[in-house]
Scaffold this motif. Structure first.
Motif, mmCIF file in Angstrom:
data_model
loop_
_atom_site.group_PDB
_atom_site.id
_atom_site.type_symbol
_atom_site.label_atom_id
_atom_site.label_comp_id
_atom_site.label_asym_id
_atom_site.label_seq_id
_atom_site.Cartn_x
_atom_site.Cartn_y
_atom_site.Cartn_z
ATOM 1 N N THR A 14 0.853 -1.182 0.000
ATOM 2 C CA THR A 14 0.000 0.000 0.000
ATOM 3 C C THR A 14 0.899 1.245 0.000
ATOM 4 O OG1 THR A 14 -0.140 0.410 2.384
ATOM 5 C CG2 THR A 14 -1.625 -1.283 1.463
ATOM 6 N N PRO A 15 0.326 2.421 -0.290
ATOM 7 C CA PRO A 15 1.130 3.653 -0.268
ATOM 8 C C PRO A 15 1.749 3.965 1.106
ATOM 9 C CG PRO A 15 -0.906 4.014 -1.472
ATOM 10 C CD PRO A 15 -1.029 2.663 -0.836
ATOM 11 N N HIS A 17 3.264 1.685 3.052
ATOM 12 C CA HIS A 17 4.147 0.574 3.431
ATOM 13 C C HIS A 17 5.393 1.054 4.195
ATOM 14 C CE1 HIS A 17 5.680 -3.546 3.109
ATOM 15 N NE2 HIS A 17 6.856 -3.009 2.856
ATOM 16 N N ASP A 58 -4.758 1.466 8.036
ATOM 17 C CA ASP A 58 -4.512 1.501 6.597
ATOM 18 C C ASP A 58 -5.398 0.436 5.953
ATOM 19 O OD1 ASP A 58 -3.568 1.620 4.010
ATOM 20 O OD2 ASP A 58 -1.581 0.787 4.474
ATOM 21 N N SER A 60 -5.944 0.565 2.505
ATOM 22 C CA SER A 60 -5.720 0.887 1.090
ATOM 23 C C SER A 60 -5.732 -0.340 0.187
ATOM 24 C CB SER A 60 -4.380 1.618 0.926
ATOM 25 O OG SER A 60 -4.331 2.776 1.709
ATOM 26 N N ASP A 148 -5.567 2.726 -7.375
ATOM 27 C CA ASP A 148 -4.317 3.359 -6.957
ATOM 28 C C ASP A 148 -4.522 4.364 -5.822
ATOM 29 O OD1 ASP A 148 -5.803 4.997 -8.624
ATOM 30 O OD2 ASP A 148 -4.048 5.978 -9.504
ATOM 31 N N ARG A 149 -5.771 4.679 -5.476
ATOM 32 C CA ARG A 149 -6.011 5.616 -4.375
ATOM 33 C C ARG A 149 -5.820 4.940 -3.027
ATOM 34 N NH1 ARG A 149 -8.294 10.678 -5.136
ATOM 35 N NH2 ARG A 149 -9.470 10.695 -3.184
ATOM 36 N N ALA A 150 -5.419 5.718 -2.041
ATOM 37 C CA ALA A 150 -5.254 5.214 -0.678
ATOM 38 C C ALA A 150 -6.576 5.344 0.069
ATOM 39 C CB ALA A 150 -4.159 5.985 0.037
ATOM 40 N N ALA A 207 -2.734 8.536 -3.554
ATOM 41 C CA ALA A 207 -1.645 7.752 -2.968
ATOM 42 C C ALA A 207 -0.473 8.630 -2.531
ATOM 43 C CB ALA A 207 -1.170 6.709 -3.979
ATOM 44 N N GLN A 208 -0.154 9.655 -3.334
ATOM 45 C CA GLN A 208 1.017 10.478 -3.032
ATOM 46 C C GLN A 208 0.829 11.342 -1.785
ATOM 47 O OE1 GLN A 208 -0.791 10.534 -5.796
ATOM 48 N NE2 GLN A 208 -1.232 12.619 -6.527
ATOM 49 N N ALA A 210 -0.853 10.131 0.938
ATOM 50 C CA ALA A 210 -1.241 9.243 2.036
ATOM 51 C C ALA A 210 -0.285 9.308 3.222
ATOM 52 C CB ALA A 210 -1.356 7.807 1.527
#
Length: 379
Positions: A14-15, A17, A58, A60, A148-150, A207-208, A210
């Motif tokens: 996941t973003p 991690h 999390d 995600s 791809d979204r968190a 994601a960026q 998160a």
């Protein structure tokens, strides 16, 4: 949250991690991802912190979808025994994708955001769900996967105190409603919901953004990270199903005691009755014309012995009557609690049954769920 017995050796991340590793999480395979099962504080501390303050999860690994187009709600309604068409803007509802036999392919949450129907499905099911939805209604609306979204869940009685510092106005949401927010240039969508029985929120975000957003939440004095272990004990105490364990394709909504999720408008005599996969069987079970072979019930052990999934349940004469699907020693309930299926004759509240644990008989009683009172904020 969904159990995945066939987790791949090639685990996805996941973003968040890197943040999990930094926080000292013990990582395990789950739904094809490397996921935190617990942090150094441990499962019990994380469970109690969520019940008393605020836990950050999390989630995600779960799948996020958008259904877009003027016919999206009507199209989505053909897949589920649920009222989608009449759902108000920024209102959320629990849904069930069914197969042609009325079995549950997945359970999910969806929101009418006005411009789209926003859907969150279980991680282990998301690719099959996407293919199924695309095949069934892809010609009627645009199906946009946003895998791809968190997705973060902030749960607990102090979740609102912490989150409103970052997202002013979020405190105005009530249970099962949502709204769009902006944080550091990122577009967030927040619902006041979750899977712990507590007040709380689920936050969809790019994601960026998160890790930074998670750090900002963890900087709040009320918030601590919580892993899958406590997520499981919290949802079980709340009497909530785990897909792949308590419900699956062999289970109908009525057998699973999810009748409440089927609104009157979709039932026999309703304005839009039926019209979903397995409708004949599901409506017959609801109407009582097709007797239930079994029913999902809550159980408490009358001795302090945890009764876990796949434990056989017997009647007082020693006959097999069912099986436990989820069970543990409830940290807040302070007693062994379980969810399981029993024959209809043994499903009444107060019925005594026996669990067979390592060859020994453990007496149990059928009880109402949840095992711990829910504290959703309804305004």
């Amino acid at each position: 949250m969904s159990a995945d017995p066939n987790a791949s050796s090639e685990l996805l991340q996941t973003p968040l991690h890197a943040l999990h590793l930094e926080l000292g999480a013990r990582m395990v395979p789950f739904a094809g991802y490397s996921m935190p099962v617990q942090y150094p504080a441990g499962l019990m501390a994380e469970h109690h912190h969520t019940r008393t303050a605020a836990g950050l999860f999390d989630v995600s690994h779960m799948g996020q979808l958008r259904l877009v187009g003027p016919d999206a709600a009507a199209a989505f309604e053909t897949l589920m025994p649920v009222d989608v068409v009449d759902l108000g803007v920024n209102k959320q509802r629990y849904g069930l994708l069914l197969n042609d036999e009325g079995g549950i392919m997945d359970d999910l949450m969806f929101v009418n955001r006005g411009s789209d129907i926003f859907v969150i499905v279980n991680g282990a099911c998301k690719h099959n769900d996407l293919a199924h939805i695309q095949a069934c209604i892809g010609a009627l609306c645009h199906v946009d996967a946003q895998f791809d979204r968190a997705l973060l869940a902030l749960q607990g009685p102090q979740a609102v105190t912490a989150l409103q510092r970052l997202l002013p106005g979020v405190e105005q949401l009530v249970f099962m409603t949502g709204a769009a927010f902006n944080w550091a240039g990122g577009n967030l969508y927040v619902t006041r919901s979750g899977y712990t029985g507590e007040d709380g929120f689920e936050i969809s975000l790019p994601a960026q953004a998160a890790i930074d957003f998670a750090r900002a939440l963890l900087a709040q004095p009320e918030v601590k990270p919580v892993g899958l272990g406590a997520r499981n004990s919290l949802r079980l105490e709340a009497g909530l199903c785990l897909y792949g364990q308590d419900i699956d394709t062999t289970t109908t909504p009525v057998e699973a005691a999810l009748n409440w999720a089927i609104q009157k408008v979709r039932r026999t005599g309703g304005a839009r009755a039926g019209g979903f996969p397995g409708a004949a069987r599901v409506l017959a079970q609801l109407d009582g014309t097709d007797p239930l072979p079994r029913k999902r019930v809550g159980l408490i052990a009358l001795e302090r012995v945890p009764v876990r999934e796949h434990t056989e349940l017997q009647g007082t004469e020693g006959e097999t009557i069912g099986e436990v699907t989820s069970g543990l020693l409830g940290p807040s309930a302070e007693k062994p609690v379980a969810i399981g299926y029993v024959n209809l004759a043994q499903a009444a509240l107060g019925t005594r049954v026996n669990a067979i644990v390592r060859g020994k008989t453990v007496p149990m009683e059928v009880v109402a769920m949840p095992f711990v009172p829910t504290r959703y904020f309804r305004g």
